[in-house]
Motif scaffolding. Structure first.
Motif, PDB file in Angstrom:
ATOM      1  N   UNK A  58       0.806  -1.220   0.000  1.00 57.03           N
ATOM      2  CA  UNK A  58       0.000   0.000   0.000  1.00 57.03           C
ATOM      3  C   UNK A  58       0.839   1.271   0.000  1.00 57.03           C
ATOM      4  N   UNK A  59       2.175   1.125   0.027  1.00 57.80           N
ATOM      5  CA  UNK A  59       3.089   2.280   0.127  1.00 57.80           C
ATOM      6  C   UNK A  59       2.742   3.150   1.334  1.00 57.80           C
ATOM      7  N   UNK A  60       2.469   2.503   2.445  1.00 60.45           N
ATOM      8  CA  UNK A  60       2.038   3.222   3.643  1.00 60.45           C
ATOM      9  C   UNK A  60       3.168   4.075   4.203  1.00 60.45           C
ATOM     10  N   UNK A  61       2.794   5.239   4.737  1.00 58.93           N
ATOM     11  CA  UNK A  61       3.751   6.072   5.435  1.00 58.93           C
ATOM     12  C   UNK A  61       4.217   5.411   6.720  1.00 58.93           C
ATOM     13  N   UNK A  80       0.063  13.208  -1.287  1.00 61.70           N
ATOM     14  CA  UNK A  80       0.019  11.791  -1.642  1.00 61.70           C
ATOM     15  C   UNK A  80      -1.135  11.490  -2.597  1.00 61.70           C
ATOM     16  N   UNK A  81      -0.976  10.411  -3.359  1.00 60.46           N
ATOM     17  CA  UNK A  81      -2.035   9.888  -4.207  1.00 60.46           C
ATOM     18  C   UNK A  81      -2.656   8.631  -3.612  1.00 60.46           C
ATOM     19  N   UNK A  83      -4.001   6.426  -0.302  1.00 56.61           N
ATOM     20  CA  UNK A  83      -4.629   6.817   0.965  1.00 56.61           C
ATOM     21  C   UNK A  83      -3.777   6.623   2.207  1.00 56.61           C
ATOM     22  N   UNK A  84      -2.846   5.677   2.181  1.00 49.76           N
ATOM     23  CA  UNK A  84      -2.032   5.407   3.361  1.00 49.76           C
ATOM     24  C   UNK A  84      -0.640   6.033   3.292  1.00 49.76           C
ATOM     25  N   UNK A  85      -0.330   6.673   2.178  1.00 44.21           N
ATOM     26  CA  UNK A  85       1.010   7.248   2.007  1.00 44.21           C
ATOM     27  C   UNK A  85       1.126   8.606   2.689  1.00 44.21           C
ATOM     28  N   UNK A  86       2.340   8.900   3.136  1.00 47.12           N
ATOM     29  CA  UNK A  86       2.636  10.249   3.622  1.00 47.12           C
ATOM     30  C   UNK A  86       2.936  11.195   2.467  1.00 47.12           C
ATOM     31  N   UNK A  87       3.545  10.671   1.407  1.00 44.70           N
ATOM     32  CA  UNK A  87       4.041  11.536   0.349  1.00 44.70           C
ATOM     33  C   UNK A  87       3.821  10.958  -1.030  1.00 44.70           C
ATOM     34  N   UNK A  88       4.641  11.423  -1.969  1.00 44.23           N
ATOM     35  CA  UNK A  88       4.573  11.026  -3.370  1.00 44.23           C
ATOM     36  C   UNK A  88       5.956  10.534  -3.772  1.00 44.23           C
ATOM     37  N   UNK A  89       6.030   9.277  -4.204  1.00 49.46           N
ATOM     38  CA  UNK A  89       7.331   8.640  -4.458  1.00 49.46           C
ATOM     39  C   UNK A  89       8.226   8.750  -3.228  1.00 49.46           C
ATOM     40  N   UNK A  90       7.604   8.712  -2.052  1.00 46.97           N
ATOM     41  CA  UNK A  90       8.351   8.770  -0.802  1.00 46.97           C
ATOM     42  C   UNK A  90       8.686  10.158  -0.316  1.00 46.97           C
ATOM     43  N   UNK A  91       8.440  11.190  -1.142  1.00 46.82           N
ATOM     44  CA  UNK A  91       8.737  12.568  -0.752  1.00 46.82           C
ATOM     45  C   UNK A  91       7.565  13.165   0.003  1.00 46.82           C
ATOM     46  N   UNK A  92       7.823  13.695   1.186  1.00 43.98           N
ATOM     47  CA  UNK A  92       6.774  14.265   2.020  1.00 43.98           C
ATOM     48  C   UNK A  92       7.270  15.568   2.639  1.00 43.98           C
ATOM     49  N   UNK A 104      -0.093  22.917  -1.394  1.00 42.03           N
ATOM     50  CA  UNK A 104       0.853  21.849  -1.693  1.00 42.03           C
ATOM     51  C   UNK A 104       0.584  21.294  -3.078  1.00 42.03           C
ATOM     52  N   UNK A 105       1.639  20.768  -3.704  1.00 45.85           N
ATOM     53  CA  UNK A 105       1.480  20.193  -5.039  1.00 45.85           C
ATOM     54  C   UNK A 105       2.582  19.183  -5.320  1.00 45.85           C
ATOM     55  N   UNK A 106       2.342  18.389  -6.342  1.00 45.43           N
ATOM     56  CA  UNK A 106       3.341  17.449  -6.856  1.00 45.43           C
ATOM     57  C   UNK A 106       3.954  18.049  -8.118  1.00 45.43           C
ATOM     58  N   UNK A 107       5.256  17.873  -8.296  1.00 43.77           N
ATOM     59  CA  UNK A 107       5.964  18.408  -9.462  1.00 43.77           C
ATOM     60  C   UNK A 107       6.550  17.240 -10.239  1.00 43.77           C
ATOM     61  N   UNK A 108       6.128  17.092 -11.463  1.00 44.37           N
ATOM     62  CA  UNK A 108       6.624  16.005 -12.308  1.00 44.37           C
ATOM     63  C   UNK A 108       8.068  16.262 -12.711  1.00 44.37           C
ATOM     64  N   UNK A 109       8.872  15.205 -12.670  1.00 45.65           N
ATOM     65  CA  UNK A 109      10.261  15.268 -13.124  1.00 45.65           C
ATOM     66  C   UNK A 109      10.506  14.149 -14.131  1.00 45.65           C
TER      67      UNK A 109
END
Length: 238
Positions: A58-61, A80-81, A83-92, A104-109
């Motif tokens: 679940x990629x939980x935080x 996060x995208x 429900x159990x994650x703290x961040x996006x790709x582990x970034x929080x 807050x926002x996500x930035x595509x790289x």
């Protein structure tokens, strides 16, 4: 800070960056409370985290959000995208709860492996903090840093990049003036630091008052990285 007062560093904001390795320490124990204790030692206004989520399932935080808020006054920004994650790709990103007005926002790289950046923009003071964890190959890191340089160029407000750049060679950073790369010191490997993987990049309008690696007894065993800290002053954008 007393009572978690925001923006109370003599005109400075304290930012920290920490690759917590999913809260698994050098003793191979997953100990989230140890990470929280270290964040309490640092006492920053904004904290960017790398590897804050598990990589499978679940990629939980991995952090106790209730303890972060009740004891240290931090809230996890909504990037996060899952429900159990703290961040996006582990970034929080954690901010003081008194910074209620933030976006807050996500930035595509560019990426091959799961990588990206996350951002929080505070209203008072007007500051955007972008947390990053870049790729493992030099070519991909350069593409990612060039993308982040464009983000900095497009902003009309103060921006700070912070995170694990995974870059051994400071000469490979493509950022040009008026952008400033700040390396607080050797932060990896925590047991015997030899490399400055963790850095800050300051856009126009910002100045580092102090920047350092946090060397505490807990930090030396809680992750394979040591946290980095910067006290940030505002100079105005021209």
């Amino acid at each position: 800070m007393n009572d978690y007062d925001c923006f109370n560093w003599g005109g400075c904001v304290r930012i920290a960056s920490y690759n917590i390795r999913k809260a698994v320490g050098l003793d191979w124990r997953r100990d989230p409370d140890r990470i929280v204790d270290i964040l309490g030692e640092i006492d920053a206004d904004v904290i960017v985290l790398q590897e804050a989520d598990k990589r499978i399932g679940t990629r939980a935080g991995v952090l106790p959000l209730d303890r972060l808020e009740s004891e240290l006054g931090y809230i996890m920004t909504d990037v996060s995208l899952r429900p159990l994650s703290h961040g996006w790709h582990g970034n929080a990103i954690l901010v003081r709860s008194c910074f209620a007005d933030h976006l807050s926002e996500r930035i595509e790289l560019p990426m091959v492996e799961p990588r990206g950046a996350v951002s929080v923009r505070l209203e008072h003071p007007d500051l955007e903090v972008i947390g990053v964890h870049l790729g493992l190959t030099p070519g991909m890191r350069r593409k990612q840093m060039c993308a982040l340089q464009k983000v900095l160029a497009d902003r009309d407000h103060p921006v700070l990049l912070a995170g694990d750049f995974n870059e051994w060679n400071a000469a490979r950073f493509p950022f040009d003036a008026p952008v400033t790369v700040v390396s607080p010191g050797l932060s990896f490997h925590a047991k015997r630091p030899k490399v400055a993987f963790d850095r800050f990049v300051l856009g126009p309008g910002l100045r580092a008052e102090t920047a350092y690696v946090h060397h505490s007894a807990l930090a030396k065993k809680a992750s394979d990285h040591l946290p980095i800290v910067i006290d940030l002053a505002f100079t105005g954008i021209t």
